[in-house]
Design a protein around this motif. Structure first.
Motif, short mmCIF file in Angstrom:
data_model
loop_
_atom_site.label_atom_id
_atom_site.label_comp_id
_atom_site.label_asym_id
_atom_site.label_seq_id
_atom_site.Cartn_x
_atom_site.Cartn_y
_atom_site.Cartn_z
N GLU A 43 25.85 -150.89 9.00
CA GLU A 43 24.50 -150.40 9.26
C GLU A 43 24.65 -149.17 10.15
O GLU A 43 25.20 -149.27 11.24
CB GLU A 43 23.75 -151.51 10.00
CG GLU A 43 22.33 -151.21 10.33
CD GLU A 43 21.73 -152.32 11.18
OE1 GLU A 43 21.91 -153.49 10.81
OE2 GLU A 43 21.13 -152.01 12.21
N LEU A 108 20.86 -148.64 1.09
CA LEU A 108 19.46 -149.07 1.17
C LEU A 108 18.92 -148.73 2.55
O LEU A 108 19.62 -148.87 3.55
CB LEU A 108 19.37 -150.59 0.96
CG LEU A 108 19.84 -151.06 -0.40
CD1 LEU A 108 20.20 -152.52 -0.35
CD2 LEU A 108 18.76 -150.85 -1.43
N GLN A 109 17.65 -148.34 2.59
CA GLN A 109 17.07 -147.98 3.89
C GLN A 109 16.53 -149.22 4.58
O GLN A 109 16.02 -150.15 3.94
CB GLN A 109 15.93 -146.98 3.68
CG GLN A 109 15.53 -146.30 4.96
CD GLN A 109 14.36 -145.35 4.78
OE1 GLN A 109 14.07 -144.91 3.68
NE2 GLN A 109 13.71 -145.03 5.87
N ILE A 110 16.61 -149.21 5.91
CA ILE A 110 16.19 -150.33 6.77
C ILE A 110 15.05 -149.81 7.63
O ILE A 110 14.90 -148.60 7.77
CB ILE A 110 17.37 -150.69 7.68
CG1 ILE A 110 18.57 -151.16 6.90
CG2 ILE A 110 17.04 -151.82 8.59
CD1 ILE A 110 19.71 -151.35 7.84
N PRO A 111 14.23 -150.69 8.24
CA PRO A 111 13.25 -150.19 9.24
C PRO A 111 13.94 -149.42 10.35
O PRO A 111 15.08 -149.69 10.70
CB PRO A 111 12.64 -151.48 9.79
CG PRO A 111 12.90 -152.52 8.78
CD PRO A 111 14.03 -152.11 7.93
N VAL A 123 21.70 -149.32 5.38
CA VAL A 123 22.84 -150.23 5.28
C VAL A 123 23.57 -149.85 4.00
O VAL A 123 22.95 -149.66 2.95
CB VAL A 123 22.37 -151.70 5.28
CG1 VAL A 123 21.48 -152.01 4.12
CG2 VAL A 123 23.54 -152.63 5.27
N GLN B 115 7.44 -151.23 3.88
CA GLN B 115 7.24 -149.99 3.14
C GLN B 115 7.93 -150.13 1.80
O GLN B 115 8.93 -150.84 1.67
CB GLN B 115 7.83 -148.82 3.92
CG GLN B 115 6.90 -148.34 4.98
CD GLN B 115 7.34 -147.00 5.53
OE1 GLN B 115 8.44 -146.87 6.04
NE2 GLN B 115 6.51 -146.01 5.41
N HIS B 117 9.84 -148.25 -0.05
CA HIS B 117 11.21 -147.80 -0.30
C HIS B 117 12.17 -148.35 0.75
O HIS B 117 13.33 -147.99 0.76
CB HIS B 117 11.25 -146.27 -0.29
CG HIS B 117 10.79 -145.68 1.00
ND1 HIS B 117 9.49 -145.73 1.43
CD2 HIS B 117 11.47 -145.03 1.98
CE1 HIS B 117 9.39 -145.14 2.59
NE2 HIS B 117 10.57 -144.71 2.96
N VAL B 118 11.70 -149.24 1.65
CA VAL B 118 12.51 -149.76 2.76
C VAL B 118 12.64 -151.27 2.58
O VAL B 118 11.75 -151.91 2.04
CB VAL B 118 11.82 -149.44 4.10
CG1 VAL B 118 12.60 -149.99 5.26
CG2 VAL B 118 11.64 -147.95 4.25
N LEU B 119 13.76 -151.83 3.04
CA LEU B 119 13.94 -153.28 2.96
C LEU B 119 13.01 -153.98 3.93
O LEU B 119 12.68 -153.45 4.99
CB LEU B 119 15.38 -153.65 3.32
CG LEU B 119 16.46 -153.20 2.35
CD1 LEU B 119 17.79 -153.71 2.86
CD2 LEU B 119 16.22 -153.71 0.97
N CYS B 120 12.60 -155.22 3.59
CA CYS B 120 11.73 -155.99 4.48
C CYS B 120 12.47 -156.32 5.76
O CYS B 120 13.59 -156.84 5.72
CB CYS B 120 11.30 -157.27 3.76
SG CYS B 120 10.53 -158.47 4.83
N GLY B 121 11.84 -156.08 6.93
CA GLY B 121 12.51 -156.27 8.21
C GLY B 121 12.89 -157.71 8.46
O GLY B 121 13.98 -158.02 8.95
N TYR B 124 15.72 -158.81 6.07
CA TYR B 124 16.98 -158.17 6.47
C TYR B 124 17.54 -158.82 7.73
O TYR B 124 18.75 -159.00 7.87
CB TYR B 124 16.80 -156.66 6.67
CG TYR B 124 18.05 -156.01 7.14
CD1 TYR B 124 18.17 -155.51 8.44
CD2 TYR B 124 19.17 -155.92 6.33
CE1 TYR B 124 19.33 -154.93 8.89
CE2 TYR B 124 20.34 -155.35 6.77
CZ TYR B 124 20.41 -154.86 8.05
OH TYR B 124 21.58 -154.30 8.49
#
Lengths: 163, 185
Positions: A43, A108-111, A123, B115, B117-121, B124
């Motif tokens: 990450e 992949l994008q993360i918060p 990540v 969002q 295009h973003v993974l669920c917090g 994750y």
């Protein structure tokens, strides 16, 4: 045709400027590639992961040539700072990705990061790793509301066409 | 005692040298506002010492007033106070407001917002915690640093046996039931 290099315009430049300079950028990316090969999922800020992805995939392409190849061994020696990972690269990752023609990583994008900088994080993982999956593939189900309505509409249309 | 000061920026030094050269040669109009640079004599008189007084005074007084006006740099300033209505129009114009995000959805697994295009917090964080525990087990098995294995790895939970595909792989055991979201291949 422009033959001189203008320092202030960066049209068409593909490589990002990371770290303290070109050497520092390569060291940063080298550390990230080593970490990816060791842990198979890391990450990091999105920009670094994106930069590193190309280098990691090219390294695996070199590793697929086999460890007898001199260039492949020199590349692995440069890019992996921890030398036990060279064995892992040639004996585990190269056979794992032999059937695949390309794209051995998933980004992949993360918060955003929780600290003060709220950086855009990502990540990056090697495909086929033993860790739990990040994204579950969803299959379209017939029982959702939209699909049921469409099914009803198709049936009505068929009845209307039959009668 | 000789003290040698070396400027840390050679480019800055070259720039300063060039500027100084231009100042010395008088090739930089506008720095002293049309007057001569201050390091010469203010009044260099050549010719007869006895000069008629009236012509001198007239010349000096007429020369001073326009030089004052020329030396001021004219700058823009607002003529009228902007009213609060005009200010509100400018400040609340849609281009200055924060854009609303239309890419927020509900995660189908846990129901939290995410969002597109973003993974669920939440999901994750769950996966991250499980990978942390798996990595702790790996660390215990490897024993020390730089012991990366030369075979693939497989993670087995309680009551699971390795299948035919898992021949020759290193097995990592986790002491809990298999979570529903981690499907065994």
């Amino acid at each position: 045709m422009r033959l001189s290099v203008v320092a202030a315009i960066s049209h068409g430049r593909v490589y990002r400027r990371l770290g303290l300079g070109p050497r520092s950028r390569l060291d940063l990316l080298r550390n990230l590639v080593t970490a990816l090969v060791r842990h198979e999922r890391i990450e990091t800020p999105w920009a670094r992961a994106d930069e590193m992805r190309g280098y990691a995939e090219r390294l695996i392409d070199y590793a697929k040539r086999g460890d007898k190849d001199e260039r492949a061994m020199r590349m692995a020696d440069f890019w992996l700072t921890e030398k036990d990972l060279i064995h892992k690269l040639f004996k585990v990752l190269a056979p794992r990705f032999q059937p695949h023609p390309g794209s051995y990583t998933r980004l992949l994008q993360i918060p955003n990061r929780d600290g003060l900088d709220r950086a855009k994080m990502a990540v990056i993982e090697l495909k086929g790793n033993p860790l739990p999956p990040l994204v579950r593939p969803r299959r379209a189900s017939d029982k959702t509301l939209l699909n049921q309505l469409l099914k009803g509409y198709r049936q009505d249309a068929q009845q209307a066409a039959a009668s | 005692v000789l003290v040698l000061v070396r400027s840390p920026l050679p480019r800055l030094r070259a720039l300063l040298q060039r500027c100084w050269g231009r100042l010395e040669r008088g090739l930089w109009p506008g720095v002293f506002g049309g007057q001569s640079p201050p390091w010469g004599p203010a009044l260099a008189v050549q010719g007869p010492a006895l000069v008629p007084q009236g012509i001198n005074d007239a010349g000096e007084s007429s020369a001073e007033a326009p030089s004052l006006l020329e030396s001021i740099v004219w700058m823009a300033a607002p003529k009228q106070r902007r009213t609060i209505e005009v200010n509100r129009c400018r400040r609340r114009n849609p281009r200055k407001l924060i854009e609303i995000k239309r890419n927020i959805d509900v995660c189908p697994e846990c129901g939290n917002l995410k969002q597109k295009h973003v993974l669920c917090g939440y999901c994750y964080a769950k996966v991250k915690e499980e990978t942390r525990l798996i990595r702790m087990e790996i660390h215990k098995k490897e024993g020390g640093p730089f012991n990366a294995p030369t075979v693939e790895t497989v993670v087995l939970y309680e009551g699971e046996k390795p299948t035919e595909e898992d021949e020759g792989k290193r097995i990592i055991e986790r002491a809990r039931k298999r979570p529903s979201w981690f499907v065994q291949n």
